[in-house]
Design an enzyme around this catalytic site. Sequence first.
Site, PDB file in Angstrom:
ATOM      1  N   CYS A  41      -2.331  -2.595   6.780  1.00  0.00           N
ATOM      2  CA  CYS A  41      -1.447  -3.765   6.684  1.00  0.00           C
ATOM      3  C   CYS A  41      -0.016  -3.390   7.075  1.00  0.00           C
ATOM      4  O   CYS A  41       0.668  -4.153   7.766  1.00  0.00           O
ATOM      5  CB  CYS A  41      -1.483  -4.361   5.285  1.00  0.00           C
ATOM      6  SG  CYS A  41      -3.088  -5.068   4.876  1.00  0.00           S
ATOM      7  N   THR A  42       0.419  -2.228   6.653  1.00  0.00           N
ATOM      8  CA  THR A  42       1.755  -1.765   7.029  1.00  0.00           C
ATOM      9  C   THR A  42       1.838  -1.598   8.540  1.00  0.00           C
ATOM     10  O   THR A  42       2.791  -2.065   9.181  1.00  0.00           O
ATOM     11  CB  THR A  42       2.087  -0.443   6.316  1.00  0.00           C
ATOM     12  OG1 THR A  42       2.056  -0.663   4.897  1.00  0.00           O
ATOM     13  CG2 THR A  42       3.455   0.076   6.717  1.00  0.00           C
TER      14      THR A  42
END
Length: 159
Positions: free
Chosen positions: A47-48
Amino acid sequence: MPNQIKVGNKAPGFTLPDTSLKLRSLRDFSSQNIVLAFFVNAFTSVCTKEMCAFRDSMARLIDLKAQIIGISVNDPFSNKAFAEKNKLVFPVLSDYNREVIKLYGIEDSDFADIKGYTVAKRSIFVVDKNSIVRYAWITDNPSTEPDYHAVEEVLKKIG
């Protein structure tokens, strides 16, 4: 899932809090094309990487007259810390009640084998100025990133 939003559908409207607890609606961004980027969880590696990829492509997205909006089920406070740590320059909204992921048909129930824990499937929806979904990408594999080039190509086509 039978209720998943598909290309050609009208994008369901919603109102969610951003990282400053300001309520933001989909219609607030209707003057431009929108990239809705649903992500699984703040502070996780994929997600980062995904949110930072969108951050790093902001100049191209602005040239394509597009607004990126990140959405997760994390609370606004966690999203704020995530956005600040990663210098995200686009709205990150909190679907903590999981209403929008249900509307879009992208809920991932019992995530990571945690009974009752529901998150968003990693999903991308490109919505045009008329609120029509022009691109929909949904994965059941939370470690799969979207095809960023495909998103930009759709934005080029719809202008």
